[in-house]
Design a protein around this motif. Structure first.
Motif, PDB file in Angstrom:
ATOM      1  N   VAL A 179       0.838  -1.204   0.000  1.00 44.86           N
ATOM      2  CA  VAL A 179       0.000   0.000   0.000  1.00 44.86           C
ATOM      3  C   VAL A 179       0.873   1.254   0.000  1.00 44.86           C
ATOM      4  O   VAL A 179       0.622   2.198  -0.763  1.00 44.86           O
ATOM      5  CB  VAL A 179      -0.976  -0.009   1.199  1.00 44.86           C
ATOM      6  N   CYS A 180       1.895   1.278   0.834  1.00 43.54           N
ATOM      7  CA  CYS A 180       2.782   2.454   0.898  1.00 43.54           C
ATOM      8  C   CYS A 180       3.513   2.667  -0.421  1.00 43.54           C
ATOM      9  O   CYS A 180       3.663   3.811  -0.875  1.00 43.54           O
ATOM     10  CB  CYS A 180       3.784   2.299   2.035  1.00 43.54           C
ATOM     11  N   ALA A 181       3.971   1.584  -1.040  1.00 46.74           N
ATOM     12  CA  ALA A 181       4.653   1.709  -2.328  1.00 46.74           C
ATOM     13  C   ALA A 181       3.708   2.263  -3.393  1.00 46.74           C
ATOM     14  O   ALA A 181       4.094   3.112  -4.197  1.00 46.74           O
ATOM     15  CB  ALA A 181       5.218   0.359  -2.758  1.00 46.74           C
ATOM     16  N   LEU A 182       2.458   1.798  -3.375  1.00 47.90           N
ATOM     17  CA  LEU A 182       1.469   2.284  -4.335  1.00 47.90           C
ATOM     18  C   LEU A 182       1.172   3.770  -4.125  1.00 47.90           C
ATOM     19  O   LEU A 182       1.126   4.548  -5.082  1.00 47.90           O
ATOM     20  CB  LEU A 182       0.186   1.461  -4.222  1.00 47.90           C
ATOM     21  N   VAL A 183       0.995   4.187  -2.874  1.00 44.24           N
ATOM     22  CA  VAL A 183       0.726   5.598  -2.567  1.00 44.24           C
ATOM     23  C   VAL A 183       1.932   6.457  -2.933  1.00 44.24           C
ATOM     24  O   VAL A 183       1.776   7.547  -3.506  1.00 44.24           O
ATOM     25  CB  VAL A 183       0.341   5.771  -1.078  1.00 44.24           C
ATOM     26  N   LEU A 184       3.130   5.968  -2.646  1.00 48.95           N
ATOM     27  CA  LEU A 184       4.338   6.709  -3.011  1.00 48.95           C
ATOM     28  C   LEU A 184       4.438   6.859  -4.530  1.00 48.95           C
ATOM     29  O   LEU A 184       4.716   7.958  -5.036  1.00 48.95           O
ATOM     30  CB  LEU A 184       5.586   6.005  -2.467  1.00 48.95           C
ATOM     31  N   LEU A 185       4.190   5.790  -5.248  1.00 49.46           N
ATOM     32  CA  LEU A 185       4.229   5.845  -6.712  1.00 49.46           C
ATOM     33  C   LEU A 185       3.192   6.833  -7.254  1.00 49.46           C
ATOM     34  O   LEU A 185       3.497   7.640  -8.137  1.00 49.46           O
ATOM     35  CB  LEU A 185       3.994   4.452  -7.296  1.00 49.46           C
ATOM     36  N   LEU A 186       1.991   6.799  -6.706  1.00 49.91           N
ATOM     37  CA  LEU A 186       0.939   7.725  -7.124  1.00 49.91           C
ATOM     38  C   LEU A 186       1.351   9.174  -6.860  1.00 49.91           C
ATOM     39  O   LEU A 186       1.179  10.048  -7.707  1.00 49.91           O
ATOM     40  CB  LEU A 186      -0.372   7.410  -6.405  1.00 49.91           C
ATOM     41  N   GLY A 187       1.925   9.430  -5.693  1.00 53.09           N
ATOM     42  CA  GLY A 187       2.372  10.777  -5.357  1.00 53.09           C
ATOM     43  C   GLY A 187       3.451  11.250  -6.298  1.00 53.09           C
ATOM     44  O   GLY A 187       3.437  12.401  -6.762  1.00 53.09           O
ATOM     45  N   LEU A 188       4.402  10.385  -6.636  1.00 50.87           N
ATOM     46  CA  LEU A 188       5.467  10.762  -7.547  1.00 50.87           C
ATOM     47  C   LEU A 188       4.954  10.986  -8.968  1.00 50.87           C
ATOM     48  O   LEU A 188       5.419  11.911  -9.654  1.00 50.87           O
ATOM     49  CB  LEU A 188       6.564   9.692  -7.535  1.00 50.87           C
ATOM     50  N   VAL A 189       3.980  10.195  -9.386  1.00 56.44           N
ATOM     51  CA  VAL A 189       3.374  10.408 -10.706  1.00 56.44           C
ATOM     52  C   VAL A 189       2.654  11.748 -10.740  1.00 56.44           C
ATOM     53  O   VAL A 189       2.768  12.510 -11.720  1.00 56.44           O
ATOM     54  CB  VAL A 189       2.422   9.248 -11.071  1.00 56.44           C
ATOM     55  N   LEU A 190       1.913  12.069  -9.691  1.00 55.00           N
ATOM     56  CA  LEU A 190       1.223  13.363  -9.649  1.00 55.00           C
ATOM     57  C   LEU A 190       2.209  14.524  -9.694  1.00 55.00           C
ATOM     58  O   LEU A 190       1.972  15.531 -10.370  1.00 55.00           O
ATOM     59  CB  LEU A 190       0.352  13.464  -8.391  1.00 55.00           C
ATOM     60  N   ILE A 191       3.317  14.381  -8.987  1.00 55.43           N
ATOM     61  CA  ILE A 191       4.345  15.436  -9.014  1.00 55.43           C
ATOM     62  C   ILE A 191       4.920  15.566 -10.423  1.00 55.43           C
ATOM     63  O   ILE A 191       5.069  16.661 -10.949  1.00 55.43           O
ATOM     64  CB  ILE A 191       5.452  15.155  -7.979  1.00 55.43           C
ATOM     65  N   ALA A 192       5.231  14.431 -11.038  1.00 56.36           N
ATOM     66  CA  ALA A 192       5.826  14.447 -12.379  1.00 56.36           C
ATOM     67  C   ALA A 192       4.854  15.059 -13.403  1.00 56.36           C
ATOM     68  O   ALA A 192       5.291  15.806 -14.293  1.00 56.36           O
ATOM     69  CB  ALA A 192       6.212  13.035 -12.798  1.00 56.36           C
ATOM     70  N   LEU A 193       3.575  14.755 -13.288  1.00 51.13           N
ATOM     71  CA  LEU A 193       2.598  15.293 -14.230  1.00 51.13           C
ATOM     72  C   LEU A 193       2.317  16.772 -14.007  1.00 51.13           C
ATOM     73  O   LEU A 193       1.846  17.461 -14.906  1.00 51.13           O
ATOM     74  CB  LEU A 193       1.286  14.505 -14.164  1.00 51.13           C
ATOM     75  N   SER A 194       2.598  17.260 -12.795  1.00 51.98           N
ATOM     76  CA  SER A 194       2.329  18.656 -12.467  1.00 51.98           C
ATOM     77  C   SER A 194       3.470  19.588 -12.857  1.00 51.98           C
ATOM     78  O   SER A 194       3.307  20.794 -12.866  1.00 51.98           O
ATOM     79  CB  SER A 194       2.063  18.808 -10.969  1.00 51.98           C
TER      80      SER A 194
END
Length: 133
Positions: A117-132
């Motif tokens: 779960v933590c890895a998934l949330v971290l990946l999602l957060g990093l994707v959002l940062i990269a897309l922003s």
């Protein structure tokens, strides 16, 4: 995406990374006890209490060669023994600070779920940062 997403995504990513690290440590500690842990009957030689009423036991175990091993076990709400009594523990012979009573040795499932779960949330957060950006 909007730039306003970067701040919350960064905060979530940091918390997810910390939780991922801690979950990994918990999993590794439990794995050490499951894989190479030694079950032993130990003698309680001292006990102490912290401010929350939790009890910590100092236990002594004599190894086959005659060497003495001191183990700090706890915390307990209801300790398995008092001074002079014996109880069972599982300890890591490579690191005797890693010690638990047999019923407290984790099976690792909860830590693995937390890692995922933590890895998934971290990946999602990093994707959002990269897309922003």
């Amino acid at each position: 995406m909007e730039k306003s997403v970067i701040g919350p995504a960064f905060v979530i990513s940091v918390f997810a990374a910390i939780a991922l690290f801690l979950s990994g440590k918990i999993y590794a500690r439990g794995k050490a006890l499951r894989v190479r842990g030694v079950r032993a009957s130990v003698l309680c030689v001292n006990e102490s209490r912290n401010g929350n009423g939790q009890v910590f036991l100092l236990a002594r175990h004599v190894l086959d060669g005659g060497a003495e091993l001191q183990l700090d076990v706890g915390p307990f709400r209801y300790p398995p023994a008092r001074i002079g009594g014996t109880f069972d523990v599982v300890y890591d012979p490579n690191d005797p600070r890693t010690v638990e009573t047999p019923e407290k040795v984790p099976d690792g499932r909860a830590a693995l779920i937390s890692i995922g779960v933590c890895a998934l949330v971290l990946l999602l957060g990093l994707v959002l940062i990269a897309l922003s950006v």
